[in-house]
Design an enzyme around this catalytic site. Structure first.
Site, short mmCIF file in Angstrom:
data_model
loop_
_atom_site.label_atom_id
_atom_site.label_comp_id
_atom_site.label_asym_id
_atom_site.label_seq_id
_atom_site.Cartn_x
_atom_site.Cartn_y
_atom_site.Cartn_z
N LYS A 1 53.90 29.12 37.35
CA LYS A 1 55.30 28.97 37.80
C LYS A 1 55.38 27.99 38.97
O LYS A 1 56.14 27.02 38.92
CB LYS A 1 55.88 30.34 38.21
CG LYS A 1 55.82 31.39 37.10
CD LYS A 1 56.44 32.72 37.53
CE LYS A 1 55.71 33.43 38.64
NZ LYS A 1 54.34 33.92 38.29
N ARG B 1 48.32 43.43 40.41
CA ARG B 1 49.50 42.59 40.17
C ARG B 1 49.80 42.48 38.67
O ARG B 1 50.96 42.43 38.26
CB ARG B 1 49.30 41.20 40.78
CG ARG B 1 49.49 41.22 42.30
CD ARG B 1 48.85 40.02 42.99
NE ARG B 1 49.42 38.76 42.58
CZ ARG B 1 48.77 37.59 42.64
NH1 ARG B 1 47.52 37.54 43.09
NH2 ARG B 1 49.37 36.49 42.26
N ARG C 1 44.79 32.78 48.86
CA ARG C 1 45.77 33.82 49.15
C ARG C 1 45.09 35.18 49.24
O ARG C 1 44.22 35.49 48.45
CB ARG C 1 46.83 33.85 48.04
CG ARG C 1 48.10 33.12 48.43
CD ARG C 1 49.03 32.90 47.28
NE ARG C 1 49.46 34.11 46.59
CZ ARG C 1 50.37 34.11 45.60
NH1 ARG C 1 50.93 32.98 45.22
NH2 ARG C 1 50.70 35.22 45.02
N ARG D 1 62.48 39.98 39.35
CA ARG D 1 61.21 40.55 38.96
C ARG D 1 61.34 42.00 38.54
O ARG D 1 60.36 42.64 38.19
CB ARG D 1 60.31 40.50 40.18
CG ARG D 1 58.99 39.87 39.93
CD ARG D 1 58.34 39.87 41.29
NE ARG D 1 56.97 39.57 41.27
CZ ARG D 1 56.46 38.39 41.62
NH1 ARG D 1 57.23 37.37 41.89
NH2 ARG D 1 55.17 38.26 41.68
N ARG E 1 42.18 29.81 42.57
CA ARG E 1 43.32 29.08 43.15
C ARG E 1 43.12 28.83 44.64
O ARG E 1 42.56 29.65 45.36
CB ARG E 1 44.61 29.90 42.96
CG ARG E 1 45.77 29.30 43.77
CD ARG E 1 47.08 29.82 43.35
NE ARG E 1 47.20 31.26 43.50
CZ ARG E 1 48.27 31.95 43.10
NH1 ARG E 1 49.28 31.32 42.54
NH2 ARG E 1 48.32 33.24 43.25
P1 AP5 Z 1 50.40 28.94 39.99
O1 AP5 Z 1 51.32 27.85 39.57
O2 AP5 Z 1 50.10 29.07 41.44
O3 AP5 Z 1 50.85 30.33 39.35
P2 AP5 Z 1 52.14 31.23 39.58
O4 AP5 Z 1 52.73 31.51 38.26
O5 AP5 Z 1 53.02 30.62 40.62
O6 AP5 Z 1 51.42 32.55 40.09
P3 AP5 Z 1 51.63 33.43 41.39
O7 AP5 Z 1 50.35 34.14 41.64
O8 AP5 Z 1 52.20 32.63 42.51
O9 AP5 Z 1 52.68 34.44 40.86
P4 AP5 Z 1 53.03 35.79 41.40
O10 AP5 Z 1 54.25 36.04 40.61
O11 AP5 Z 1 51.98 36.81 41.34
O12 AP5 Z 1 53.17 35.54 42.99
P5 AP5 Z 1 54.42 35.36 43.95
O13 AP5 Z 1 54.05 34.41 44.99
O14 AP5 Z 1 55.65 35.13 43.18
O15 AP5 Z 1 49.02 28.73 39.18
C1 AP5 Z 1 47.94 29.63 39.36
C2 AP5 Z 1 46.62 28.87 39.31
O16 AP5 Z 1 46.42 28.32 38.01
C3 AP5 Z 1 46.55 27.67 40.27
O17 AP5 Z 1 45.25 27.59 40.77
C4 AP5 Z 1 46.89 26.46 39.38
O18 AP5 Z 1 46.29 25.28 39.84
C5 AP5 Z 1 46.32 26.90 38.03
N1 AP5 Z 1 47.10 26.40 36.89
C6 AP5 Z 1 48.46 26.30 36.78
N2 AP5 Z 1 48.82 25.83 35.57
C7 AP5 Z 1 47.65 25.62 34.87
C8 AP5 Z 1 47.35 25.14 33.55
N3 AP5 Z 1 48.34 24.78 32.70
N4 AP5 Z 1 46.05 25.07 33.18
C9 AP5 Z 1 45.04 25.45 34.05
N5 AP5 Z 1 45.28 25.90 35.31
C10 AP5 Z 1 46.56 25.99 35.72
O19 AP5 Z 1 54.53 36.82 44.57
C11 AP5 Z 1 53.57 37.32 45.48
C12 AP5 Z 1 53.96 38.71 45.96
O20 AP5 Z 1 55.19 38.64 46.68
C13 AP5 Z 1 54.21 39.75 44.86
O21 AP5 Z 1 53.02 40.38 44.45
C14 AP5 Z 1 55.17 40.69 45.56
O22 AP5 Z 1 54.51 41.56 46.43
C15 AP5 Z 1 56.03 39.75 46.38
N6 AP5 Z 1 57.25 39.28 45.68
C16 AP5 Z 1 57.55 37.98 45.37
N7 AP5 Z 1 58.73 37.92 44.72
C17 AP5 Z 1 59.19 39.19 44.62
C18 AP5 Z 1 60.35 39.75 44.05
N8 AP5 Z 1 61.29 39.00 43.44
N9 AP5 Z 1 60.48 41.12 44.13
C19 AP5 Z 1 59.56 41.89 44.73
N10 AP5 Z 1 58.44 41.40 45.29
C20 AP5 Z 1 58.25 40.06 45.24
MG MG Z 2 53.51 31.10 42.60
#
Ligand code: AP5
Ligand code: MG
Ligand code: ZN
Length: 215
Positions: free
Chosen positions: A13, A171, A160, A88, A127
């Site tokens: 994402k 997660r 992270r 979410r 990552r």
């Molecule tokens: P990346 O693009 O970083 O993945 P992502 O989908 O953004 O994954 P996240 O881990 O950020 O998602 P998340 O939903 O768990 O975390 P968030 O920050 O939202 O890619 C991942 C890796 O893969 C990278 O190394 C990249 O280089 C690689 N990659 C990407 N595309 C690729 C491809 N095509 N091929 C190969 N490699 C690839 O949330 C974190 C925390 O915040 C949650 O756990 C929760 O506690 C809280 N939180 C956030 N939003 C909410 C909400 N709305 N409600 C409640 N709690 C929330």
């Molecule tokens: Mg992300």
């Protein structure tokens, strides 16, 4: 234009978001980035959110809804927004649905990125993230030009706290229970497009752009 990027942790994402938001001149809203900034700055929100984030659990809906309400008032949201990591839960999705008419916005498309679980774990544990601008890299799949330095802003890269294996597994479980039901939620509303996230980063970007061009 209002777009939602939906997908499990590590689906890509964050990797896809910036370019789409720039292309359509809409605000990029990542609740994860906003929460991590609050934790780093040790604000009241950050102190409340940290206990959940460290365990890989969701931050309570009330806190997230307040963040979104405030963020949608910012001037850069005038043309719309791209949400990453929000909504979410079904509660968050219902809040958004009710809040949008007053803002003269409607959801144009929900882009669901699909990736196998084993691949997600490899992506997350390898990552590295920029401490200044939040850009995502991967040791193997998307390394920066200079080791541990962000290509975009020169910031230091770090791992992270929630990318440790145990937290990653939690997660994934939380995603399946609380977020995956949104796929059906948006399918029923005719808003869902599914994207094969197992392809190379540029291929995924192309597929997203193809969908958006047809809107
Ligand atoms: P990346 O693009 O970083 O993945 P992502 O989908 O953004 O994954 P996240 O881990 O950020 O998602 P998340 O939903 O768990 O975390 P968030 O920050 O939202 O890619 C991942 C890796 O893969 C990278 O190394 C990249 O280089 C690689 N990659 C990407 N595309 C690729 C491809 N095509 N091929 C190969 N490699 C690839 O949330 C974190 C925390 O915040 C949650 O756990 C929760 O506690 C809280 N939180 C956030 N939003 C909410 C909400 N709305 N409600 C409640 N709690 C929330
Ligand atoms: Mg992300
Ligand atoms: Zn950076």
């Amino acid at each position: 234009m209002l777009l939602i990027l939906l997908g499990p942790p590590g689906a890509g994402k964050g990797t896809q978001a910036e370019e789409i938001a720039n292309e359509y001149d809409i605000a990029y809203i990542s609740t994860g980035d906003i929460l991590r900034k609050a934790v780093k700055e040790n604000t009241e929100l950050g102190r409340k959110a940290r206990q959940y984030m460290d365990k890989g659990q969701l931050v309570p809906d009330e806190l997230v809804v307040e963040i979104i309400k405030a963020r949608l008032m910012d001037p850069d949201c005038k043309n719309g927004a791209l949400f990453d990591g929000f909504p979410r839960t079904v509660e968050q999705a219902l809040f958004l649905e009710n809040a949008l008419p007053d803002l003269n916005l409607k959801i144009d498309r929900v882009l669901s990125l699909e990736v196998e679980e084993d691949d997600l774990i490899e992506r997350l544990t390898g990552r590295r993230v920029c401490s200044d601008c939040g850009a995502s890299y991967h040791l193997k799949f998307n390394p920066p030009e200079v080791r541990n330095v962000c290509d975009i802003c020169g910031g230091d890269l770090y791992q992270r706290d929630d990318d440790r294996l145990e937290t990653v597994q939690e997660r994934m479980e939380v995603y399946k229970k609380q977020t995956e039901p949104l796929i059906e939620f948006y399918q029923k509303r005719g808003l869902l497009s599914t994207i094969d996230g197992n392809q190379e980063i540029n291929e995924v970007q192309k597929q997203i752009k193809n969908i958006l061009e047809k809107l």
